[in-house]
Design an enzyme around this catalytic site. Structure first.
Site, PDB file in Angstrom:
ATOM      1  N   TYR A 170       0.935  -1.155   0.042  1.00 24.15           N
ATOM      2  CA  TYR A 170       0.007  -0.131  -0.067  1.00 24.15           C
ATOM      3  C   TYR A 170       0.931   1.162  -0.173  1.00 24.15           C
ATOM      4  O   TYR A 170       1.626   1.101   0.676  1.00 24.15           O
ATOM      5  CB  TYR A 170      -0.931  -0.009   1.439  1.00 24.15           C
ATOM      6  CG  TYR A 170      -1.582   1.301   1.467  1.00 24.15           C
ATOM      7  CD1 TYR A 170      -1.358   2.071   2.313  1.00 24.15           C
ATOM      8  CD2 TYR A 170      -2.888   1.537   0.716  1.00 24.15           C
ATOM      9  CE1 TYR A 170      -2.362   3.127   2.782  1.00 24.15           C
ATOM     10  CE2 TYR A 170      -3.437   2.637   0.827  1.00 24.15           C
ATOM     11  CZ  TYR A 170      -3.238   3.672   1.862  1.00 24.15           C
ATOM     12  OH  TYR A 170      -4.344   4.499   2.200  1.00 24.15           O
ATOM     13  N   LYS A 223       5.402   9.218   8.464  1.00 21.60           N
ATOM     14  CA  LYS A 223       5.212   8.767   9.685  1.00 21.60           C
ATOM     15  C   LYS A 223       6.565   9.124  10.656  1.00 21.60           C
ATOM     16  O   LYS A 223       6.414  10.361  11.175  1.00 21.60           O
ATOM     17  CB  LYS A 223       5.328   7.146   9.677  1.00 21.60           C
ATOM     18  CG  LYS A 223       4.213   6.626   9.061  1.00 21.60           C
ATOM     19  CD  LYS A 223       4.045   5.058   8.788  1.00 21.60           C
ATOM     20  CE  LYS A 223       3.160   4.757   7.936  1.00 21.60           C
ATOM     21  NZ  LYS A 223       1.716   4.826   8.316  1.00 21.60           N
ATOM     22  N   ASP A 235       9.313   2.546  -1.094  1.00 19.78           N
ATOM     23  CA  ASP A 235       8.440   3.378  -0.362  1.00 19.78           C
ATOM     24  C   ASP A 235       8.824   3.189   1.085  1.00 19.78           C
ATOM     25  O   ASP A 235       8.312   2.129   1.483  1.00 19.78           O
ATOM     26  CB  ASP A 235       6.984   3.009  -0.823  1.00 19.78           C
ATOM     27  CG  ASP A 235       6.151   3.644   0.160  1.00 19.78           C
ATOM     28  OD1 ASP A 235       4.829   3.533   0.057  1.00 19.78           O
ATOM     29  OD2 ASP A 235       6.407   4.544   1.181  1.00 19.78           O
TER      30      ASP A 235
HETATM   31  P1  KE4 Z   1      -0.299   8.314   4.590  1.00 15.65           P
HETATM   32  O1  KE4 Z   1      -0.966   9.105   3.285  1.00 15.65           O
HETATM   33  O2  KE4 Z   1      -1.617   7.608   5.360  1.00 15.65           O
HETATM   34  O3  KE4 Z   1       0.484   9.268   5.369  1.00 15.65           O
HETATM   35  O4  KE4 Z   1       0.669   7.327   3.891  1.00 15.65           O
HETATM   36  C1  KE4 Z   1       0.288   6.342   2.960  1.00 15.65           C
HETATM   37  C2  KE4 Z   1       1.621   5.336   3.308  1.00 15.65           C
HETATM   38  C3  KE4 Z   1       2.455   5.046   2.125  1.00 15.65           C
HETATM   39  N1  KE4 Z   1       3.054   4.134   2.008  1.00 15.65           N
HETATM   40  C4  KE4 Z   1       3.160   3.175   3.275  1.00 15.65           C
HETATM   41  C5  KE4 Z   1       4.103   2.046   3.185  1.00 15.65           C
HETATM   42  C6  KE4 Z   1       2.399   3.293   4.184  1.00 15.65           C
HETATM   43  O5  KE4 Z   1       2.362   2.122   5.069  1.00 15.65           O
HETATM   44  C7  KE4 Z   1       1.301   4.398   4.260  1.00 15.65           C
HETATM   45  C8  KE4 Z   1       0.223   4.325   5.147  1.00 15.65           C
HETATM   46  N2  KE4 Z   1       0.183   3.198   6.042  1.00 15.65           N
HETATM   47  C9  KE4 Z   1      -1.123   3.100   6.667  1.00 15.65           C
HETATM   48  C10 KE4 Z   1      -1.015   2.011   7.662  1.00 15.65           C
HETATM   49  N3  KE4 Z   1      -1.000   0.522   6.991  1.00 15.65           N
HETATM   50  C11 KE4 Z   1      -1.802   4.364   7.189  1.00 15.65           C
HETATM   51  C12 KE4 Z   1      -2.843   3.943   8.363  1.00 15.65           C
HETATM   52  C13 KE4 Z   1      -4.246   4.488   7.995  1.00 15.65           C
HETATM   53  O6  KE4 Z   1      -4.423   4.396   6.580  1.00 15.65           O
HETATM   54  O7  KE4 Z   1      -4.742   4.919   8.512  1.00 15.65           O
END
Ligand code: KE4
Length: 462
Positions: A174, A297, A269
């Site tokens: 993701y 993060k 990523d």
């Molecule tokens: P954000 O747009 O949520 O800040 O980041 C997206 C993203 C991009 N790349 C990786 C590897 C990620 O894990 C994420 C976001 N991770 C999720 C948790 N699996 C965020 C939690 C959520 O969606 O509420």
């Protein structure tokens, strides 16, 4: 009081708190969650599902999500005063524990000078210096406000740099919710069992190839099928969004070789793995030299920060130097920069102590719980890299998304609820990674293992 609850109570006391946590015990007044339930009802008036991000709704594990009121160190306290050991850590950022004093003080100091200027500040380059010191592959970067913005921007840059359109991603990975990446994404979407997402036009989805992870032959076949058309390959170097999946030996090196040979950019990523699996993330751990890296993060210390960066020759294509447009009102926000600086600065200055402590605690709790599963006769596969891991409820192995989906999600849901009732808050999905922080110590580890012993009994009892 069941042993697990007693263990948690002792741990809570050791952590300087009190414990009114929920337990399965009948020997004490059932703890209330009335305030969380009332807050959930109000939230559903304003937000779809009552949440601002789908996974928080607990749809994958059942039960009602507690509302958090405050947190300190390894501990969350909900609106009813119940306390939990936190194993999702805001989905990764809280590597130093909640309300870590240097981070709090840095945010407070910055806030006194105003929350945002929309103009350049020294703090942006201060944090950039620290990021590039940890990531030699990042010669230049841009701060944005989320991981989604980071990956979306990196892909636009790769398409401009190569003049090509197709992007390769991997099933179970993701990368945020930009349209072209919601193609068999692994977080949220996989948990909800939706292979892509409504609202993403087919024309856009067709520009993304979703391949099986840990399968170099599939990547070779994709390049053979689309010669000169693939702009980039993007991946989580250690998958976290299908649950934790470890790269097979030689896999990452193979991706680097094939993308270099074919003139496609390799985008790593590290939004989740960055500063977590090592100070320099998976790039350091596996000796990767990608064309572009995305971060998020931890780099924001809990405030909204994303990063995309890489080689000069690509980054200088961005406006105002080049033809690739990308922008953001709160990019480089001074409070977020302050939180990031305090976090990354601490990780750099205490590197050996931090990553040794993370490894010792994560190994102890991940393997300790896995041993309880074995003792209870519950089929479980542990995948772990440093302080991120997943207990898959399947005999395993789990080396890709298809194998992850053989997990017994109902059993995981039962385990999640039983652990929550014993004051241990795991990520509310089988297809997510668990995290811990430097604030998790022996008391939390032992209390978690004790709670798991009882929770597996609940799983076995169905
Ligand atoms: P954000 O747009 O949520 O800040 O980041 C997206 C993203 C991009 N790349 C990786 C590897 C990620 O894990 C994420 C976001 N991770 C999720 C948790 N699996 C965020 C939690 C959520 O969606 O509420």
């Amino acid at each position: 009081m069941p042993e697990g609850g007693a263990g948690i109570q002792a741990a809570a006391t050791a952590a300087g708190g009190f414990y009114t946590g929920r337990t399965m015990s009948t020997s004490r007044q059932a703890p209330t969650h009335l305030r969380s339930q009332a807050l959930q009802q109000r939230a559903e008036r304003y937000f779809p599902g009552g949440v601002n991000s789908p996974v928080r709704a607990f749809r994958a594990v059942g039960g009602a999500p507690p509302f958090v009121e405050r947190a300190e160190g390894a501990w969350l306290t909900d609106a009813d005063g119940n306390r939990y050991i936190d194993y999702f850590g805001s989905w990764g950022p809280m590597i130093l524990g909640h309300a870590f004093a240097p981070v709090v003080e840095a945010i407070e100091r910055a806030a006194r000078n105003s929350a945002s200027f929309g103009a350049s500040t020294a703090a942006e380059a201060d944090l950039a210096e620290r990021v590039t010191a940890c990531y030699p592959a990042i010669e230049k970067l841009r701060f944005v406000s989320s991981g989604t913005e980071a990956t979306m921007s990196a892909i636009r840059l790769a398409r401009a740099a190569t003049g090509r359109k197709i992007v390769v991603k991997f099933e179970g990975c993701y990368h945020g919710h930009a349209d072209g990446l919601l193609v068999k994404a692994g977080s949220g979407v996989a948990t909800l069992g939706i292979p892509g997402s409504a609202g993403v036009p087919e024309e856009i989805a067709q520009l993304t190839l979703a391949l099986p992870y840990n399968d170099l032959a599939a990547v070779e076949a994709a390049f053979a099928a689309h010669p000169g058309a693939i702009a980039a390959v993007i991946l989580e170097p250690v998958v976290g969004n299908a649950g934790c999946i470890v790269p097979a030996p030689g896999y990452l090196e193979g991706l680097r070789a094939v993308t270099a040979r074919e003139g496609a950019l390799l985008i790593v990523d590290e939004v989740m793995t960055g500063f977590r699996v090592a100070l320099g993330g998976a790039c350091e751990r596996y000796g990767l030299d990608p064309d572009l890296v995305t971060l998020g993060k931890i780099v924001g210390g809990g405030l909204p920060v994303g990063v995309f960066g890489g080689k000069h020759r690509y980054m200088d294509l961005l406006a105002p130097l080049g033809p690739v447009y990308q922008a953001g009102t709160l990019s480089g926000n001074p409070l977020a920069m302050a939180a990031g600086l305090a976090t990354i600065g601490y990780l750099q200055e205490h590197r050996d102590e931090v990553y040794t402590r993370l490894e010792v605690s994560a190994k102890a709790v991940a393997e300790g719980v896995a041993a309880e599963a074995q003792q209870a006769g519950v089929a479980l596969t542990l995948n772990r890299v440093g302080a991120m891991w997943t207990w898959f409820f399947t005999p395993g192995p789990v080396g890709n998304y298809d194998e992850a989906t053989t997990s017994d999600t109902a059993a995981f849901g039962c385990f999640h609820r039983a652990m929550l009732d014993r004051g241990v808050w795991l990520p509310p999905s089988q297809f997510e990674a668990a995290f811990l922080s430097t604030a998790h110590g022996e008391a939390e580890v032992q209390a978690t293992i004790a709670a798991a012993r009882e929770a597996f009994a609940a799983v076995k009892a169905g």
